[in-house]
Design a protein around this motif. Structure first.
Motif, PDB file in Angstrom:
ATOM      1  N   GLY A 126       0.813  -1.205   0.000  1.00 12.07           N
ATOM      2  CA  GLY A 126       0.000   0.000   0.000  1.00 12.07           C
ATOM      3  C   GLY A 126       0.850   1.259   0.000  1.00 12.07           C
ATOM      4  O   GLY A 126       2.076   1.204  -0.105  1.00 12.07           O
ATOM      5  N   VAL A 149      -4.371   0.226   1.639  1.00 18.05           N
ATOM      6  CA  VAL A 149      -3.475  -0.839   2.101  1.00 18.05           C
ATOM      7  C   VAL A 149      -4.207  -2.158   1.933  1.00 18.05           C
ATOM      8  O   VAL A 149      -5.369  -2.285   2.344  1.00 18.05           O
ATOM      9  CB  VAL A 149      -3.075  -0.651   3.579  1.00 18.05           C
ATOM     10  CG1 VAL A 149      -2.131  -1.775   4.029  1.00 18.05           C
ATOM     11  CG2 VAL A 149      -2.424   0.707   3.807  1.00 18.05           C
ATOM     12  N   THR A 150      -3.559  -3.137   1.333  1.00 21.24           N
ATOM     13  CA  THR A 150      -4.192  -4.426   1.077  1.00 21.24           C
ATOM     14  C   THR A 150      -3.313  -5.554   1.591  1.00 21.24           C
ATOM     15  O   THR A 150      -2.111  -5.377   1.840  1.00 21.24           O
ATOM     16  CB  THR A 150      -4.449  -4.630  -0.428  1.00 21.24           C
ATOM     17  OG1 THR A 150      -3.200  -4.567  -1.131  1.00 21.24           O
ATOM     18  CG2 THR A 150      -5.393  -3.566  -0.972  1.00 21.24           C
ATOM     19  N   ALA A 159      -6.270   5.567  -3.723  1.00 23.97           N
ATOM     20  CA  ALA A 159      -5.096   4.756  -4.018  1.00 23.97           C
ATOM     21  C   ALA A 159      -4.242   5.398  -5.090  1.00 23.97           C
ATOM     22  O   ALA A 159      -3.130   4.941  -5.364  1.00 23.97           O
ATOM     23  CB  ALA A 159      -5.516   3.359  -4.452  1.00 23.97           C
TER      24      ALA A 159
END
Length: 268
Positions: A212, A232-233, A267
């Motif tokens: 992220g 954020v992943t 993002a």
């Protein structure tokens, strides 16, 4: 310039930015409630003053530090709350002057520590550079609360990388604060800095992965934004679980922030 000098420079720069944000506030604004339940802007600055005083003392007088923190070893929250009460009667000008003095003392003290020596801290001794990174984390978190209260942005720069590194080093804190056993599985972190650079830590072939944007990642690990509102992943069941409990500080997690409490970050 040494690596420690660079971190301390960023610590000082972040403090100056936050200082410029609060220095012009009216006295009544210091009593505004922040997103941290029960904490005003004055409380946030008092907490930072206390933390920097601890750091300065740890770097310069180990015996005095042990005396200052003897109660915190058993009840850290209680010690912090007691410390905040010590600032309760300060005017904004007095509190600001104290914070400035302790910031300077902490930076000067940490800079004077020999590179091969650790300094005492609340659980284990730390290298001065790690303690400086912890200071960056503290200023990021409490500065964000103040900025959110005032509805203004903070400019985030090079210090983000130091906080990312600190969050990677303290990955297990979220588990420990909840009485959970940290997993044996290693994580891969791939975090994109503000200039588009990639900061990568951990095995390249790790199954558990977190990626992220740097500022979003730092907002997550300081629990200043809910995972639903940051870019954020995670890949992997344990990494996904970690996004729910991530925190880069010891002690109770606190309430954190609710989903949607602040606008979702892009993002892009």
């Amino acid at each position: 310039m040494s690596e420690l000098d660079a971190v301390l420079g960023d610590l000082a720069s972040d403090g100056n930015q936050l200082d410029s944000l609060v220095a012009g506030l009216e006295p009544a604004q210091w009593q505004l409630p922040t997103p941290a339940p029960g904490w005003t802007i004055a409380d946030q600055i008092a907490h930072l003053t206390f933390v920097f005083r601890l750091a300065a003392t740890a770097a310069t007088d180990a015996e005095a530090f042990q005396d200052m923190t003897k109660d915190a070893q058993h009840n850290f929250d209680g010690a912090v709350n007691a410390a905040l009460k010590a600032f309760a009667d300060d005017t904004p000008a007095t509190l600001l002057a104290k914070w400035r003095a302790q910031r300077t003392a902490a930076v000067t003290g940490l800079a004077s520590v020999p590179p091969d020596r650790a300094v005492p801290w609340l659980v284990n001794p730390l290298p001065p550079i790690v303690l400086a990174c912890a200071g960056i984390m503290e200023q990021f978190a409490h500065g964000q609360d103040i900025a959110d209260t005032l509805g203004v942005p903070l400019q985030r720069g090079a210090s983000l990388q130091h906080l990312v590194v600190f969050a990677v080093l303290t990955k297990d804190f979220g588990y420990l604060s909840r009485g959970l056993t940290p997993p044996a599985a290693e994580f891969r972190f791939e975090i994109t800095g503000p200039g588009g650079e990639l900061w990568a830590y951990g095995p390249e072939d790790a199954d558990q992965r977190v990626s992220g944007l740097a500022e979003d990642f730092c907002l997550l690990v300081t629990r200043r934004r809910h995972r639903a509102d940051v870019a954020v992943t995670a890949v992997g069941e344990e990494a996904d679980r970690w996004l729910d409990i991530a925190q880069a500080y010891r002690g109770p997690a606190g309430a954190g922030r609710r989903p949607g409490q602040f606008p979702r970050r892009s993002a892009a």
